[in-house]
Structures are given as structure tokens and as C-alpha cells.
Write a protein that holds these residues in place. Sequence first.
Motif, PDB file in Angstrom:
ATOM      1  N   ALA A  18       0.843  -1.198   0.172  1.00  0.00           N
ATOM      2  CA  ALA A  18      -0.053   0.117  -0.020  1.00  0.00           C
ATOM      3  C   ALA A  18       0.787   1.229   0.150  1.00  0.00           C
ATOM      4  O   ALA A  18       0.491   2.378  -0.625  1.00  0.00           O
ATOM      5  N   ALA A  19       1.926   0.895   0.697  1.00  0.00           N
ATOM      6  CA  ALA A  19       2.789   2.402   0.667  1.00  0.00           C
ATOM      7  C   ALA A  19       3.312   2.711  -0.694  1.00  0.00           C
ATOM      8  O   ALA A  19       3.553   3.769  -1.032  1.00  0.00           O
ATOM      9  N   ASP A  20       3.618   1.515  -1.454  1.00  0.00           N
ATOM     10  CA  ASP A  20       4.205   1.663  -2.913  1.00  0.00           C
ATOM     11  C   ASP A  20       3.276   2.332  -3.762  1.00  0.00           C
ATOM     12  O   ASP A  20       3.329   3.206  -4.402  1.00  0.00           O
ATOM     13  N   LEU A  21       1.821   1.602  -3.695  1.00  0.00           N
ATOM     14  CA  LEU A  21       0.876   1.833  -4.437  1.00  0.00           C
ATOM     15  C   LEU A  21       0.378   3.476  -4.363  1.00  0.00           C
ATOM     16  O   LEU A  21       0.092   4.030  -5.194  1.00  0.00           O
ATOM     17  N   MET A  73      -2.660   8.326  -6.448  1.00  0.00           N
ATOM     18  CA  MET A  73      -3.091   9.198  -5.623  1.00  0.00           C
ATOM     19  C   MET A  73      -3.980  10.247  -6.238  1.00  0.00           C
ATOM     20  O   MET A  73      -4.998  10.919  -5.689  1.00  0.00           O
ATOM     21  N   ALA A  74      -4.131  10.152  -7.316  1.00  0.00           N
ATOM     22  CA  ALA A  74      -4.987  10.975  -8.421  1.00  0.00           C
ATOM     23  C   ALA A  74      -6.606  10.463  -8.286  1.00  0.00           C
ATOM     24  O   ALA A  74      -7.519  10.973  -8.651  1.00  0.00           O
ATOM     25  N   SER A  75      -6.672   8.973  -7.908  1.00  0.00           N
ATOM     26  CA  SER A  75      -7.903   8.149  -7.714  1.00  0.00           C
ATOM     27  C   SER A  75      -8.808   8.819  -6.549  1.00  0.00           C
ATOM     28  O   SER A  75      -8.460   9.746  -5.753  1.00  0.00           O
ATOM     29  N   SER A  76     -10.130   8.650  -6.709  1.00  0.00           N
ATOM     30  CA  SER A  76     -10.973   8.979  -5.558  1.00  0.00           C
ATOM     31  C   SER A  76     -10.398   8.563  -4.253  1.00  0.00           C
ATOM     32  O   SER A  76     -10.462   9.458  -3.181  1.00  0.00           O
ATOM     33  N   TYR A  77      -9.969   7.598  -3.972  1.00  0.00           N
ATOM     34  CA  TYR A  77      -9.548   6.841  -2.646  1.00  0.00           C
ATOM     35  C   TYR A  77      -8.045   7.882  -2.262  1.00  0.00           C
ATOM     36  O   TYR A  77      -7.928   8.166  -1.154  1.00  0.00           O
ATOM     37  N   ALA A 127      -6.823  14.311   1.736  1.00  0.00           N
ATOM     38  CA  ALA A 127      -7.491  15.293   2.290  1.00  0.00           C
ATOM     39  C   ALA A 127      -7.444  15.042   4.121  1.00  0.00           C
ATOM     40  O   ALA A 127      -7.573  15.946   4.589  1.00  0.00           O
ATOM     41  N   ILE A 128      -7.111  13.606   4.348  1.00  0.00           N
ATOM     42  CA  ILE A 128      -7.075  13.407   5.756  1.00  0.00           C
ATOM     43  C   ILE A 128      -5.606  13.621   6.264  1.00  0.00           C
ATOM     44  O   ILE A 128      -5.258  13.616   7.356  1.00  0.00           O
ATOM     45  N   GLY A 129      -4.736  14.013   5.099  1.00  0.00           N
ATOM     46  CA  GLY A 129      -3.095  14.074   5.514  1.00  0.00           C
ATOM     47  C   GLY A 129      -2.332  12.946   5.163  1.00  0.00           C
ATOM     48  O   GLY A 129      -1.022  12.903   5.587  1.00  0.00           O
ATOM     49  N   ALA A 130      -2.832  11.728   4.742  1.00  0.00           N
ATOM     50  CA  ALA A 130      -1.954  10.732   4.044  1.00  0.00           C
ATOM     51  C   ALA A 130      -1.180  10.864   2.756  1.00  0.00           C
ATOM     52  O   ALA A 130      -2.050  10.513   1.819  1.00  0.00           O
ATOM     53  N   VAL A 131      -0.298  11.864   2.723  1.00  0.00           N
ATOM     54  CA  VAL A 131       0.399  11.971   1.488  1.00  0.00           C
ATOM     55  C   VAL A 131       1.726  11.510   1.225  1.00  0.00           C
ATOM     56  O   VAL A 131       2.432  10.977   2.453  1.00  0.00           O
ATOM     57  N   PRO A 132       2.126  11.126   0.004  1.00  0.00           N
ATOM     58  CA  PRO A 132       3.501  10.424   0.039  1.00  0.00           C
ATOM     59  C   PRO A 132       4.483  11.241   0.295  1.00  0.00           C
ATOM     60  O   PRO A 132       4.433  12.449   0.369  1.00  0.00           O
ATOM     61  N   THR A 133       5.551  10.655   0.612  1.00  0.00           N
ATOM     62  CA  THR A 133       6.988  11.365   0.903  1.00  0.00           C
ATOM     63  C   THR A 133       7.902  10.571  -0.278  1.00  0.00           C
ATOM     64  O   THR A 133       7.825   9.702  -0.386  1.00  0.00           O
ATOM     65  N   VAL A 160       2.060   6.163   5.767  1.00  0.00           N
ATOM     66  CA  VAL A 160       0.786   6.675   6.393  1.00  0.00           C
ATOM     67  C   VAL A 160      -0.449   5.877   5.996  1.00  0.00           C
ATOM     68  O   VAL A 160      -1.209   5.122   6.554  1.00  0.00           O
ATOM     69  N   ALA A 161      -0.592   5.731   4.654  1.00  0.00           N
ATOM     70  CA  ALA A 161      -1.772   4.939   4.143  1.00  0.00           C
ATOM     71  C   ALA A 161      -1.808   3.785   4.460  1.00  0.00           C
ATOM     72  O   ALA A 161      -2.578   3.202   4.629  1.00  0.00           O
TER      73      ALA A 161
END
Length: 477
Positions: free
Chosen positions: A390-393, A400-404, A410-416, A427-428
Motif C-alpha cells: 500500500a505504501a508503494d501503491l 493518489m489522483a484516484s478518488s481513494y 484530504a486527511i493528510g496521508a500524502v506521499p513522501t 501513513v496510508a
Amino acid sequence: MIDTSNNDASEVGLAKRASSGAMTAFIILFAMNLLDYLDRNILVSIQPQIRDDLKVTNEQWGLLMSVFLISYSVCSPLMGWLGDRYRRTWLLAFGVGLWSLATVGSGLARSYGDLILARSILGIGEATYGVIAPTILIDVFSRHQRSRVLSAFYLAMPFGSAVGIGLGPLIAKNYGWHMAFYVVGVPGLVAALFAFLLPEPVRGASEGIPVDRLKAHEKAGATREDYFDLMVNSSYTYSVFGMAAYTFGIGGMLVWVPNYLFNTRHFDQQRAGTMLGVCTFSAAIVGMTLGGWLTDRLAKTRPQALFLVSGLSMIASIPFVLLALFLTSEPLIYAMIFAAEALMFVNTGPCNAIVANVVQPNLRAAAFAISTFAIHFLGDIWSPWLIGKAADLFGDPETMASSYGQLLKAIGAVPTQVAGHPPENIVAGLLMVVPALLLSGIVLIAGARHLPREMALMQAKLKAAPRPSPAPETTAL
């Protein structure tokens, strides 16, 4: 009529005296358990050095964790079967020696394949120890102390993990990651010799049953019907499934929270490793001590407390997991990790005490083995790999451009991104822990209603075990 009361009292006394070496057994087994989890978790703390050296991806890293657990789980049933039939101290010496050699072998690894082989062998040795050691403690300590004793014994699990997390980066930074495995592997070879100092009590010695009945029960062994009965024992199955969901969560956290601190929050590796080790150990002391003491106290009048306290603590840990993932303050993140882990660790002693309380003594090693198989195959065999996947996906911009992906953003789970590596969204991945903890809590609470009946049933079966048949009389010719 012949008065047999004195004989029966003497026999029960013999069973009680089986605990004369209880503290010696506890100290030796605790030390072995500490080394067990130190050897198992040193790998996690030196993840950056190994991954850079051997060019390991997130998915491969998660798979490496899973390979160990597959080996551990698959071998557990065989070791449980052996542990119910043969001398347990000899089996312990074999297991501790084998896992220690495998740890040294991990230090000799020069490729990802070498590590896979070493960690697979590690699983065989640790499976032997993991299913047999608790059965000895159960036999040498009073049944009314089980939750506390098992909680104290399993303190070695987070203690060893914490020491490994703190010690690994220090050794790797100064001497290289190979040396970290040598430092923790060699003491295990010495510890294996101490297995021969352990007592070998009759199985069931703490149950308050006459010794000759216990020996007859032990000699008869478990039948096929006993194994079938175990699978429909409600208290046993609810406890196992509850622990499986918990193991999914805690197993994923132990593997990926260090990476979350290093790569997502960009905390200094050595400081973060030390702080995480302190948090984990402190949480274990608080959680396991509280869980063992509280449930033993409440279970004197209400055995269901073993389930209820465990389940409610699991659900209570969820808000703290979420806060640890979304807060940005370093002190607050560590505080939330401590709180979450303390509540999660509450279940350790009570859930294992449930298994001991509802399973007859000549089946306990197998019961712990089947439990080990189930909780890992349903739990942390998959969680490190799935979290890494999931971290890679969700590190991929297209995903990340998908609805999920937008919801996660929106909740702050963004890639680094770390230099030299593709983007990742740890985080995701770690959000998978939340539904697992919720499921664990619900299952454990649901199991409470079955426990008093099945504890009484186990005692009734044990008391009904036939005494050894007298030797046949010889007739003079």
C-alpha cells in the motif's frame, strides 16, 4: 473401608511441589524469550542500511518479514505435537541453538536470497521455543497466577524488540549492519545450554489434581477427538481469532513505524530508534503489568474479565494510533505511540491465560502451536507485506489522483520521498492497522460469555482421567 484421603492429599502436594523451581524456570525462560525477540527484531532497526546495501524494495522488505513468519507458523504444529509427547527441555535447547545460529547466518548474508534463507531457519528455531516455553510456566506456577505470569513472561517480547530497535542503529552506524547480527546471535548459543537446568514438571502440575491422575492423562496423550474438540472450543477460537487481528496490527506497526519515523517524519534514525525503543518497552511494562494484574484480580469472581478487559483495551487504542499517524509534533507522536501500544499490550497475558484455562494439559503445546499458526497466518504474515504494498501503491501520483487517493490526501496521508528511492505513502499503509484493532476488540468481547463453562469442562475432563492401571498379578504355577 480404606481411608485414601491422606494419599490424595499427598498426591496433590506432589503436584504443588512441582513449582519449587518456578522462579528459576521463569528467569531462564524470560531471558531466552528476550533473546528471541531481540534476534527477531534487530532486522527492523537496521532496515535503511540493509536496503541500501542489498537494493531491497518496500515490497521485498515486507516479504522478508513474511517469510520468517511463514516458516515460524508452519513449523509450530509439529513442534507442538512433539512438545506434548517428549522432554520439553531438550526441545528448547534445540530451538534456542538453531535460531541463534540463524541470526549469525543473517550477518553473513551477502544477498537478499541469503537473508531469506537465514530468516527461514530462524523461524524453525523460534517456533520450537515459542510453543513449548509457555507450557512449562503454566505447569510450575499456580493457575490463579497465570495471567500475571504470562504477562510478565511476554514482557520479554517488547523488551527484546525495544532493545533491538535501540541497539541495532548504534551497532550498524559504528560497525556495519552485519555486526549487529553477530552481537545478538552469539549470546543465544550460550542460553541454549541453560535449557538443561530447567525443571520438567508433569503436565498439569498446577491444576490441583492428584499426580497419578496427571501422569495417566499425560501417558494417554491427546486423541483425535481431543483435537476436533479443540477446534470447536469457543473460548479458544475466539481468543485465537482476536489475537490474530491484534497481531496483524501490532506486527505491521513493529515493521513500519520505524520507517514512518525515519522517512515520513524525517526524524534522526538513531534518536528515533532509541525513543521508539523506550516507548515500546515502557508501554509493555505498563500494558502487560496492568493487563495481568487486573484480569487475575477480576477473574477470581468473573472469569469473563480475561476477554472483556482485552477487547475493550484493543478498541481504546485506535484513537491513539490515528493521532500518532497524523500529528506532526515529535514529542506528541511518541506519546501517542506509547499510549496505543500500552493498550494493545494489555491483552497478551489474559489471552494466553484463556488458552491455558480451557485446554487440557496433554494438549497445551499443540494448542499454543495451532494458535501460533493461526494468529500469524491470519495476522502478521500478511500485514508487513500489505502495508509495504500500500505504501508503494499510494506513493504513485496516478494512484493518489484516484478518488481513494484524494480521500487520503484530504486527511493528510500524502506521499513522501527519500533520495534514491521512489515516492512512498507509509501513513496510508499503516491505516490498515485501525480496522484490524477494531475487529480484534469485537471478537474478544464476543468470546466472554463462553469462558466459565469451558473452564469448568476442562477441569471435569482432567478429574475424570483414569488412574494408572495396576500391574497385572502373576500366578504361581
